[in-house]
Design a protein around this motif. Structure first.
Motif, PDB file in Angstrom:
ATOM      1  N   MET A 144      53.218 -18.615  23.720  1.00  0.00           N
ATOM      2  CA  MET A 144      52.665 -18.443  22.373  1.00  0.00           C
ATOM      3  C   MET A 144      52.984 -19.668  21.530  1.00  0.00           C
ATOM      4  O   MET A 144      54.124 -20.155  21.529  1.00  0.00           O
ATOM      5  N   THR A 145      51.999 -20.168  20.820  1.00  0.00           N
ATOM      6  CA  THR A 145      52.222 -21.324  19.954  1.00  0.00           C
ATOM      7  C   THR A 145      52.963 -20.890  18.685  1.00  0.00           C
ATOM      8  O   THR A 145      52.900 -19.715  18.277  1.00  0.00           O
ATOM      9  N   PRO A 146      53.659 -21.831  18.023  1.00  0.00           N
ATOM     10  CA  PRO A 146      54.306 -21.490  16.756  1.00  0.00           C
ATOM     11  C   PRO A 146      53.349 -20.907  15.718  1.00  0.00           C
ATOM     12  O   PRO A 146      53.712 -19.972  14.992  1.00  0.00           O
ATOM     13  N   ASP A 147      52.121 -21.433  15.645  1.00  0.00           N
ATOM     14  CA  ASP A 147      51.160 -20.889  14.684  1.00  0.00           C
ATOM     15  C   ASP A 147      50.814 -19.435  15.008  1.00  0.00           C
ATOM     16  O   ASP A 147      50.671 -18.594  14.100  1.00  0.00           O
ATOM     17  N   ASP A 148      50.674 -19.128  16.290  1.00  0.00           N
ATOM     18  CA  ASP A 148      50.405 -17.745  16.689  1.00  0.00           C
ATOM     19  C   ASP A 148      51.585 -16.847  16.327  1.00  0.00           C
ATOM     20  O   ASP A 148      51.403 -15.714  15.866  1.00  0.00           O
ATOM     21  N   TRP A 149      52.808 -17.352  16.563  1.00  0.00           N
ATOM     22  CA  TRP A 149      53.999 -16.578  16.205  1.00  0.00           C
ATOM     23  C   TRP A 149      54.042 -16.322  14.700  1.00  0.00           C
ATOM     24  O   TRP A 149      54.347 -15.201  14.264  1.00  0.00           O
ATOM     25  N   ILE A 150      53.727 -17.331  13.908  1.00  0.00           N
ATOM     26  CA  ILE A 150      53.750 -17.158  12.453  1.00  0.00           C
ATOM     27  C   ILE A 150      52.764 -16.081  12.030  1.00  0.00           C
ATOM     28  O   ILE A 150      53.066 -15.217  11.196  1.00  0.00           O
ATOM     29  N   ALA A 151      51.568 -16.099  12.595  1.00  0.00           N
ATOM     30  CA  ALA A 151      50.585 -15.071  12.270  1.00  0.00           C
ATOM     31  C   ALA A 151      51.103 -13.685  12.646  1.00  0.00           C
ATOM     32  O   ALA A 151      50.932 -12.711  11.891  1.00  0.00           O
ATOM     33  N   ARG A 152      51.761 -13.578  13.793  1.00  0.00           N
ATOM     34  CA  ARG A 152      52.281 -12.282  14.235  1.00  0.00           C
ATOM     35  C   ARG A 152      53.439 -11.815  13.374  1.00  0.00           C
ATOM     36  O   ARG A 152      53.557 -10.630  13.058  1.00  0.00           O
ATOM     37  N   VAL A 153      54.327 -12.734  13.001  1.00  0.00           N
ATOM     38  CA  VAL A 153      55.487 -12.315  12.214  1.00  0.00           C
ATOM     39  C   VAL A 153      55.059 -11.913  10.809  1.00  0.00           C
ATOM     40  O   VAL A 153      55.617 -10.984  10.212  1.00  0.00           O
ATOM     41  N   ILE A 154      54.041 -12.577  10.261  1.00  0.00           N
ATOM     42  CA  ILE A 154      53.512 -12.167   8.955  1.00  0.00           C
ATOM     43  C   ILE A 154      52.892 -10.777   9.062  1.00  0.00           C
ATOM     44  O   ILE A 154      53.140  -9.895   8.229  1.00  0.00           O
ATOM     45  N   GLU A 155      52.096 -10.566  10.102  1.00  0.00           N
ATOM     46  CA  GLU A 155      51.489  -9.246  10.298  1.00  0.00           C
ATOM     47  C   GLU A 155      52.559  -8.171  10.470  1.00  0.00           C
ATOM     48  O   GLU A 155      52.456  -7.076   9.899  1.00  0.00           O
ATOM     49  N   ARG A 156      53.612  -8.485  11.209  1.00  0.00           N
ATOM     50  CA  ARG A 156      54.701  -7.527  11.469  1.00  0.00           C
ATOM     51  C   ARG A 156      55.345  -7.047  10.177  1.00  0.00           C
ATOM     52  O   ARG A 156      55.709  -5.876  10.056  1.00  0.00           O
ATOM     53  N   HIS A 157      55.478  -7.960   9.215  1.00  0.00           N
ATOM     54  CA  HIS A 157      56.235  -7.610   8.014  1.00  0.00           C
ATOM     55  C   HIS A 157      55.370  -7.321   6.795  1.00  0.00           C
ATOM     56  O   HIS A 157      55.902  -7.067   5.715  1.00  0.00           O
ATOM     57  N   THR A 158      54.065  -7.337   6.954  1.00  0.00           N
ATOM     58  CA  THR A 158      53.196  -6.980   5.831  1.00  0.00           C
ATOM     59  C   THR A 158      52.431  -5.688   6.076  1.00  0.00           C
ATOM     60  O   THR A 158      51.807  -5.158   5.151  1.00  0.00           O
ATOM     61  N   GLN A 159      52.482  -5.163   7.283  1.00  0.00           N
ATOM     62  CA  GLN A 159      51.644  -4.014   7.605  1.00  0.00           C
ATOM     63  C   GLN A 159      52.108  -2.723   6.930  1.00  0.00           C
ATOM     64  O   GLN A 159      51.309  -1.784   6.778  1.00  0.00           O
ATOM     65  N   SER A 160      53.369  -2.659   6.509  1.00  0.00           N
ATOM     66  CA  SER A 160      53.878  -1.418   5.923  1.00  0.00           C
ATOM     67  C   SER A 160      53.842  -1.422   4.397  1.00  0.00           C
ATOM     68  O   SER A 160      54.368  -0.500   3.767  1.00  0.00           O
ATOM     69  N   MET A 161      53.252  -2.461   3.787  1.00  0.00           N
ATOM     70  CA  MET A 161      53.175  -2.524   2.325  1.00  0.00           C
ATOM     71  C   MET A 161      51.877  -3.199   1.918  1.00  0.00           C
ATOM     72  O   MET A 161      51.227  -3.873   2.732  1.00  0.00           O
ATOM     73  N   THR A 162      51.526  -3.035   0.673  1.00  0.00           N
ATOM     74  CA  THR A 162      50.322  -3.697   0.176  1.00  0.00           C
ATOM     75  C   THR A 162      50.612  -5.182  -0.037  1.00  0.00           C
ATOM     76  O   THR A 162      51.768  -5.600  -0.128  1.00  0.00           O
ATOM     77  N   ARG A 163      49.574  -5.951  -0.124  1.00  0.00           N
ATOM     78  CA  ARG A 163      49.746  -7.385  -0.363  1.00  0.00           C
ATOM     79  C   ARG A 163      50.465  -7.658  -1.685  1.00  0.00           C
ATOM     80  O   ARG A 163      51.402  -8.467  -1.702  1.00  0.00           O
ATOM     81  N   PRO A 164      50.102  -6.987  -2.803  1.00  0.00           N
ATOM     82  CA  PRO A 164      50.860  -7.214  -4.033  1.00  0.00           C
ATOM     83  C   PRO A 164      52.342  -6.861  -3.900  1.00  0.00           C
ATOM     84  O   PRO A 164      53.201  -7.553  -4.470  1.00  0.00           O
ATOM     85  N   GLU A 165      52.654  -5.822  -3.155  1.00  0.00           N
ATOM     86  CA  GLU A 165      54.060  -5.446  -2.949  1.00  0.00           C
ATOM     87  C   GLU A 165      54.799  -6.537  -2.181  1.00  0.00           C
ATOM     88  O   GLU A 165      55.946  -6.880  -2.510  1.00  0.00           O
ATOM     89  N   PHE A 166      54.165  -7.078  -1.157  1.00  0.00           N
ATOM     90  CA  PHE A 166      54.813  -8.127  -0.373  1.00  0.00           C
ATOM     91  C   PHE A 166      55.030  -9.383  -1.214  1.00  0.00           C
ATOM     92  O   PHE A 166      56.114  -9.980  -1.189  1.00  0.00           O
ATOM     93  N   LEU A 167      54.026  -9.792  -1.968  1.00  0.00           N
ATOM     94  CA  LEU A 167      54.151 -10.984  -2.803  1.00  0.00           C
ATOM     95  C   LEU A 167      55.221 -10.797  -3.876  1.00  0.00           C
ATOM     96  O   LEU A 167      55.965 -11.735  -4.195  1.00  0.00           O
ATOM     97  N   LYS A 168      55.313  -9.592  -4.429  1.00  0.00           N
ATOM     98  CA  LYS A 168      56.368  -9.293  -5.404  1.00  0.00           C
ATOM     99  C   LYS A 168      57.741  -9.455  -4.765  1.00  0.00           C
ATOM    100  O   LYS A 168      58.672 -10.010  -5.375  1.00  0.00           O
ATOM    101  N   ALA A 169      57.882  -9.008  -3.512  1.00  0.00           N
ATOM    102  CA  ALA A 169      59.154  -9.129  -2.807  1.00  0.00           C
ATOM    103  C   ALA A 169      59.488 -10.592  -2.522  1.00  0.00           C
ATOM    104  O   ALA A 169      60.649 -11.003  -2.601  1.00  0.00           O
ATOM    105  N   VAL A 170      58.472 -11.385  -2.184  1.00  0.00           N
ATOM    106  CA  VAL A 170      58.680 -12.819  -1.953  1.00  0.00           C
ATOM    107  C   VAL A 170      59.233 -13.483  -3.210  1.00  0.00           C
ATOM    108  O   VAL A 170      60.210 -14.251  -3.161  1.00  0.00           O
ATOM    109  N   ARG A 171      58.647 -13.181  -4.358  1.00  0.00           N
ATOM    110  CA  ARG A 171      59.107 -13.772  -5.614  1.00  0.00           C
ATOM    111  C   ARG A 171      60.492 -13.251  -5.994  1.00  0.00           C
ATOM    112  O   ARG A 171      61.339 -14.006  -6.493  1.00  0.00           O
TER     113      ARG A 171
END
Length: 253
Positions: free
Chosen positions: A1-28
């Motif tokens: 797996m390429t690093p870019d593929d891993w990044i896409a998977r890890v983002i999907e892994r940690h955003t699937q249980s919340m809405t996008r606004p919730e995730f962005l709020k947590a990032v900030r």
């Protein structure tokens, strides 16, 4: 797996249980905890909610992975073979993994951290990236003590964004141990934030590194972020133009 593929998977892994606004709020919120509310880190974990844990693993860890990749390539750490990379204060294991993948046959990684949740994430990242690795729960200053007490080995050591989280006395001890390991020609990479206010102890440390024959740098890499990560970065309001960090490295020519 390429690093870019891993990044896409890890983002999907940690955003699937919340809405996008919730995730962005947590990032900030996590950014604020590390910067504006830094004094509270001694008494309150920055990973004290599911949202902050998701932001740490799904947003900041990929940024750290890409930054370590750039540093390893720029200083030539991957040209000096090591059998094992010991990642101290490893977080989700991305620093050691990024260095390990610089080799045609990735080095083995041993990741040490006190937080059992990040160690679980490190194991998932190793498996997904195709890195041989194991995790160990423990205090990384004690792990440094153990490394220094052993006969010389063909190991590399990385401390990525971890020295700054130690209390002053523990950090002073860790730095003494790093300098001792460097005297044995161990390959070592210490990576910290570029913002001076976050690492007021760095100038004194950098002086010791230079005196001991190490290399000290400040970095701003203009490499573009993978699209999934760049999209989150812009949506969170950062719109970063570069990956930045400071490093102290031993064991390169």
């Amino acid at each position: 797996m390429t690093p870019d593929d891993w990044i896409a998977r890890v983002i999907e892994r940690h955003t699937q249980s919340m809405t996008r606004p919730e995730f962005l709020k947590a990032v900030r919120a996590l950014s604020a905890r590390y910067v504006e509310q830094r004094a509270a880190l001694r008494d309150r974990s920055p990973l004290d909610s599911a949202g902050k844990r998701a932001a740490f693993a799904g947003f900041y860890a990929p940024l750290h992975f890409l930054t370590v990749q750039q540093i390893v390539e720029s200083v030539g750490l991957g040209r000096r073979p090591v059998e094992t990379i010991v990642d101290l204060g490893c977080g989700t294991g991305v620093g050691g993994a990024a260095w390990a993948l610089a080799y045609e046959r990735p080095a083995r990684v041993v990741s040490v951290d006190l937080n059992t949740w990040v160690l679980d994430e490190a194991r998932w990242n190793f498996q997904t990236l195709g890195v041989r690795g194991r995790t160990s729960r423990g205090n990384f200053v004690a792990a440094l003590e153990e490394l220094t007490s052993k006969p010389e080995t063909h190991s590399g050591v990385i401390l990525g964004w971890s020295l700054n989280e130690l209390a002053d006395l523990d950090r002073a001890r860790a730095i003494d141990l790093i300098i001792s390991l460097a005297a044995r020609a161990t390959s070592i990479a210490v990576i910290e934030p570029i913002a001076t206010r976050l690492v007021p102890w760095w100038p004194a440390f950098a002086g010791r590194v230079a005196k001991a024959g190490g290399r000290v740098d400040e970095w701003k890499f203009d490499a573009p972020l993978p699209s999934a990560l760049a999209d989150l970065d812009e949506a969170a309001g950062f719109q970063r133009e570069s990956l930045s960090a400071r490093s102290a490295v031993f064991g390169v020519s």
